[in-house]
Design a protein around this motif. Sequence first.
Motif, PDB file in Angstrom:
ATOM      1  N   ILE A  57      -1.504   6.544  -3.991  1.00 32.71           N
ATOM      2  CA  ILE A  57      -0.467   6.113  -3.048  1.00 32.71           C
ATOM      3  C   ILE A  57      -1.104   5.920  -1.679  1.00 32.71           C
ATOM      4  N   TYR A  58      -0.950   4.718  -1.129  1.00 36.07           N
ATOM      5  CA  TYR A  58      -1.527   4.402   0.177  1.00 36.07           C
ATOM      6  C   TYR A  58      -0.457   3.724   1.030  1.00 36.07           C
ATOM      7  N   VAL A  59      -0.348   4.174   2.257  1.00 36.27           N
ATOM      8  CA  VAL A  59       0.675   3.665   3.170  1.00 36.27           C
ATOM      9  C   VAL A  59       0.039   2.658   4.126  1.00 36.27           C
ATOM     10  N   ASN A  71      -2.992   8.044   6.310  1.00 36.10           N
ATOM     11  CA  ASN A  71      -4.187   7.621   5.580  1.00 36.10           C
ATOM     12  C   ASN A  71      -5.502   8.126   6.141  1.00 36.10           C
ATOM     13  N   TYR A  94      -5.936  10.174  -1.849  1.00 40.08           N
ATOM     14  CA  TYR A  94      -4.623   9.538  -1.928  1.00 40.08           C
ATOM     15  C   TYR A  94      -4.077   9.546  -3.354  1.00 40.08           C
ATOM     16  N   LYS A 123       7.414   3.145  -5.526  1.00 42.09           N
ATOM     17  CA  LYS A 123       7.145   2.393  -4.290  1.00 42.09           C
ATOM     18  C   LYS A 123       8.433   2.238  -3.474  1.00 42.09           C
ATOM     19  N   LEU A 126       9.623   5.720  -2.009  1.00 39.52           N
ATOM     20  CA  LEU A 126       8.782   6.195  -0.905  1.00 39.52           C
ATOM     21  C   LEU A 126       8.956   5.338   0.340  1.00 39.52           C
ATOM     22  N   GLU A 127       9.097   4.036   0.174  1.00 40.23           N
ATOM     23  CA  GLU A 127       9.297   3.175   1.344  1.00 40.23           C
ATOM     24  C   GLU A 127      10.613   3.501   2.039  1.00 40.23           C
ATOM     25  N   SER A 144       4.492  -0.656   4.359  1.00 41.73           N
ATOM     26  CA  SER A 144       4.507  -0.901   2.919  1.00 41.73           C
ATOM     27  C   SER A 144       3.708   0.195   2.230  1.00 41.73           C
ATOM     28  N   VAL A 145       4.113   0.507   0.997  1.00 46.51           N
ATOM     29  CA  VAL A 145       3.438   1.554   0.224  1.00 46.51           C
ATOM     30  C   VAL A 145       2.865   0.946  -1.046  1.00 46.51           C
TER      31      VAL A 145
END
Length: 278
Positions: A57-59, A71, A94, A123, A126-127, A144-145
Amino acid sequence: MNLKKILIFILPLLMASCVTSKRVNLMQTPGKNGIPHYADTVSYSDYELRIGDRLYIYVYSVDERVDKMFNSSSGTIGMQMMQGSGTGGSYDLYTYLVQEDGCIDFPMVGRVSVRGMTTRDVKRVLEEELSSFIKSYGDYQMMSVEVKIVRRSFSVISDRGSGTFNIQKEKVTIFEALAMAGDIGDFGDRSKVRIVREKEGQTLVKEFDVRSEDIINSEFYYIEPNDVIYIQRIKGQSFGINSVTTTISVVATTLAFGGFVYGLVVRTINAVHNANGK
């Protein structure tokens, strides 16, 4: 024993051991040579997350503060992820494990239930959660995720060789899986390929004939993470001849050796008779 009797004895053994194209060719027409039909049930659906899966998971955000907050390994959240990664490496910073209760523990959001969800569902959730948090934190910027499953694999067990193989893309077909494993081999039983699959706490065993052309439209076409593909050996197959050239060579060699032995025995018997006659 004459040549005719030798042929009658040897040829059935040779033909029985031959690996024919009917046994090994893929994409054969159903209904011929005992090739089964399979219902047209192919309908690929997104993978639903299970306990033990790992999510990357990366924002992403145009706001540098938000990007660093979620991040950066030097930030508070980055340190939390580093301590929880367990395996080291920037990629693992992540990565989140779907735990026994079906949840992941995401910083600033807390426990998020993801079991049974697709990556698109995670996604979206989490967003929504992060948007609310970032708005309350300060100026909200577009965010955005990215969510994807990592460390996915399948295993193959066969006498040709067994191993575990990583899944690098979203969808993997049975043909691609077998190709990654080095194919089935001449003596693998393509008519009884089995897949052992864990689903909703149950162990399912699916058996099918991979030679059938209908496979590409059936439920057996796509494999899933953690599948175990088992390929048994053709029953009674201890050796085989897989080409006409080899068959002819073996027959010729066998006949030549048989003739030599036969001639040797005849000469020996004649020698004994001659000796007794004297």
